[in-house]
Design an enzyme around this catalytic site. Structure first.
Site, PDB file in Angstrom:
ATOM      1  CB  THR A   1      -0.970   0.085   1.204  1.00  0.00           C
ATOM      2  OG1 THR A   1      -1.483   1.425   1.261  1.00  0.00           O
ATOM      3  CG2 THR A   1      -0.349  -0.243   2.541  1.00  0.00           C
TER       4      THR A   1
ATOM      5  CG  ASP B   1      -2.569   4.552   2.025  1.00  0.00           C
ATOM      6  OD1 ASP B   1      -2.273   5.282   1.064  1.00  0.00           O
ATOM      7  OD2 ASP B   1      -3.709   4.089   2.197  1.00  0.00           O
TER       8      ASP B   1
ATOM      9  NE  ARG C   1       0.321  32.511  -8.021  1.00  0.00           N
ATOM     10  CZ  ARG C   1       0.149  32.251  -9.314  1.00  0.00           C
ATOM     11  NH1 ARG C   1       0.678  31.176  -9.856  1.00  0.00           N
ATOM     12  NH2 ARG C   1      -0.557  33.069 -10.056  1.00  0.00           N
TER      13      ARG C   1
ATOM     14  NE  ARG D   1      -3.123  30.273  -8.809  1.00  0.00           N
ATOM     15  CZ  ARG D   1      -3.455  31.525  -8.503  1.00  0.00           C
ATOM     16  NH1 ARG D   1      -3.901  31.796  -7.278  1.00  0.00           N
ATOM     17  NH2 ARG D   1      -3.340  32.499  -9.383  1.00  0.00           N
TER      18      ARG D   1
ATOM     19  CD  GLN E   1       0.201  10.991  -4.054  1.00  0.00           C
ATOM     20  OE1 GLN E   1       0.545  11.080  -2.896  1.00  0.00           O
ATOM     21  NE2 GLN E   1      -1.045  11.215  -4.431  1.00  0.00           N
ATOM     22  NE  ARG E   2      -3.209   3.587  -6.476  1.00  0.00           N
ATOM     23  CZ  ARG E   2      -4.530   3.706  -6.284  1.00  0.00           C
ATOM     24  NH1 ARG E   2      -4.990   4.400  -5.251  1.00  0.00           N
ATOM     25  NH2 ARG E   2      -5.382   3.139  -7.085  1.00  0.00           N
TER      26      ARG E   2
HETATM   27  O1  F6P Z   1      -5.041   3.074  -0.089  1.00  0.00           O
HETATM   28  C1  F6P Z   1      -4.346   3.555  -1.178  1.00  0.00           C
HETATM   29  C2  F6P Z   1      -4.979   4.813  -1.727  1.00  0.00           C
HETATM   30  O2  F6P Z   1      -4.160   5.314  -2.754  1.00  0.00           O
HETATM   31  C3  F6P Z   1      -5.262   5.885  -0.674  1.00  0.00           C
HETATM   32  O3  F6P Z   1      -4.118   6.621  -0.354  1.00  0.00           O
HETATM   33  C4  F6P Z   1      -6.362   6.658  -1.342  1.00  0.00           C
HETATM   34  O4  F6P Z   1      -7.172   7.334  -0.413  1.00  0.00           O
HETATM   35  C5  F6P Z   1      -7.136   5.597  -2.054  1.00  0.00           C
HETATM   36  O5  F6P Z   1      -6.251   4.520  -2.276  1.00  0.00           O
HETATM   37  C6  F6P Z   1      -7.726   6.013  -3.373  1.00  0.00           C
HETATM   38  O6  F6P Z   1      -8.517   4.983  -3.831  1.00  0.00           O
HETATM   39  P1  F6P Z   1      -8.999   4.786  -5.332  1.00  0.00           P
HETATM   40  O7  F6P Z   1      -7.834   4.336  -6.167  1.00  0.00           O
HETATM   41  O8  F6P Z   1     -10.042   3.738  -5.227  1.00  0.00           O
HETATM   42  O9  F6P Z   1      -9.508   6.108  -5.817  1.00  0.00           O
END
Ligand code: F6P
Length: 350
Positions: free
Chosen positions: A133, A135, A170, A274, A282-283
């Site tokens: 994860t 997170d 800013r 802003r 991030q993923r």
């Molecule tokens: O748990 C991983 C995560 O990227 C969290 O940080 C975020 O709140 C959530 O998933 C977002 O979920 P989804 O990809 O379903 O929008």
């Protein structure tokens, strides 16, 4: 459920569940390569627990995994399907495990995915977990797959935002993911040299933050970067409209943390502000070296655990060593940021 090691071949379902992260493919690759070494038979279960519920499989061969170490996402697909929500879905999973001849399942995922794996284990299914994860909030492991890549991406965003914030005098708020744990925000803020960091573990004190930003401006720092976690408490009551996912988690990006903070900073600190929501950027993209190596090590260990019949456990990294830990313990409590660590980081707000 019988373990067929004595017969030589163990058919092992492999799945990735929950939010995707860079690091999943290196883990899948390592699980498959090691299982093949043992003479076992890995098989892919597409789209997390949904694949098992629907009785779907896909081949996992050396050829299908050997080139994926540098690829983000997951070749198996993912979903947030929760088969524990309805008895019929759980029954389908249990039936399909038999029908597909699965002797074990390796579940690569976070708290939600592993809670299903842990429950299946209690029902007699041979499950092994791999912690994933962005997170970084799973207990019993120092790091989870995807965290390092997410923080590196967010840190790069801070570096870029500093350039433009500075040019325009800013303040810029960067909202990062992380759900109820502030690891991503804290590490991003520290590594990016942010002027303030807000994490879910600590109630936001907007007066304190804005006073600090004003003081910094008065001493000549004409721009500011604030890194805020999407999961912080907001003193506003607009939260009724937000939706929840299959595991009951609030969809946090709908709360508009970044925008809210930008408005507050403008009105309280008087800086033009802003906000940027980094979201799923991030993923995505290639995993960092750390996530490639960690995914590989955790994946190899998970396959070793299957071979050794160590079920109901999760591979993990603790003090730089790869170990097997109790899956139930890993999901029993969220690993949140200790307040002392946050207080220490505050030393850097100048
Ligand atoms: O748990 C991983 C995560 O990227 C969290 O940080 C975020 O709140 C959530 O998933 C977002 O979920 P989804 O990809 O379903 O929008």
């Amino acid at each position: 459920m019988g373990h067929r090691k004595d017969l030589g071949i163990v058919r092992v379902g492999v799945l990735t569940g929950g939010g995707d992260v860079p690091g999943l493919n290196p883990a899948i690759r390592a699980v498959v390569m090691r299982l093949l070494d043992y003479g076992h038979e890995p098989v892919g279960l597409p789209r997390g627990w949904l694949g098992l519920m629907e009785g779907l499989t896909e081949p996992l061969t050396l050829e299908s995994v050997e080139e994926i170490v540098s690829r983000g996402g997951t070749i198996l697909g993912s979903s947030r399907t929760n088969p524990l929500k309805r008895d019929e879905d759980l029954d389908k999973c249990l039936d399909n495990i038999k029908a597909l001849g699965l002797d074990a399942v390796v579940a690569i995922g976070g708290e939600d995915t592993l809670s299903v794996a842990s429950n299946l284990h209690k029902l007699g299914v041979n499950t092994v977990g791999v912690p994933k994860t962005m997170d970084n909030d799973l207990s019993e492991t120092d790091y989870t797959l995807g965290f390092d890549t997410a923080v590196n991406i967010a840190m790069d965003a801070v570096d870029r935002l500093r350039d433009t914030a500075k040019s325009h005098d800013r303040a810029i708020v960067l909202e990062v993911m992380g759900r109820h744990a502030g690891w991503v925000a804290l590490y991003t803020g520290v590594a990016g040299g942010a002027d303030w960091i807000l994490i879910p573990e600590v109630a936001p004190d907007l007066d304190e933050m804005c006073d600090h930003l004003v003081r910094a401006r008065n001493r000549g720092k004409r721009y500011a970067i604030v890194v805020a976690s999407e999961g912080i408490d907001l003193p506003q009551a607009e939260e009724e409209s937000v939706s929840v996912d299959a595991f009951g988690h609030v969809i946090l990006r709908e709360r508009g943390v970044g925008d809210f903070l930008a408005r507050e900073i403008e009105s309280r600190a008087g800086s033009e502000t802003r906000s940027v929501v980094l979201g799923h950027i991030q993923r995505g993209g290639p995993p960092t070296m750390f996530d490639r190596v960690l995914g590989t090590m955790l994946g190899l260990k998970a396959a070793d655990m299957v071979n050794a019949g160590e079920f109901g456990k999760m591979s993990a990294i603790q003090n730089n060593r790869i170990v097997a830990v109790d899956m139930e313990r890993a999901i029993s409590e969220l690993k949140t940021v200790p307040i002392e660590l946050y207080e220490e980081a505050k030393t850097l707000f100048k």
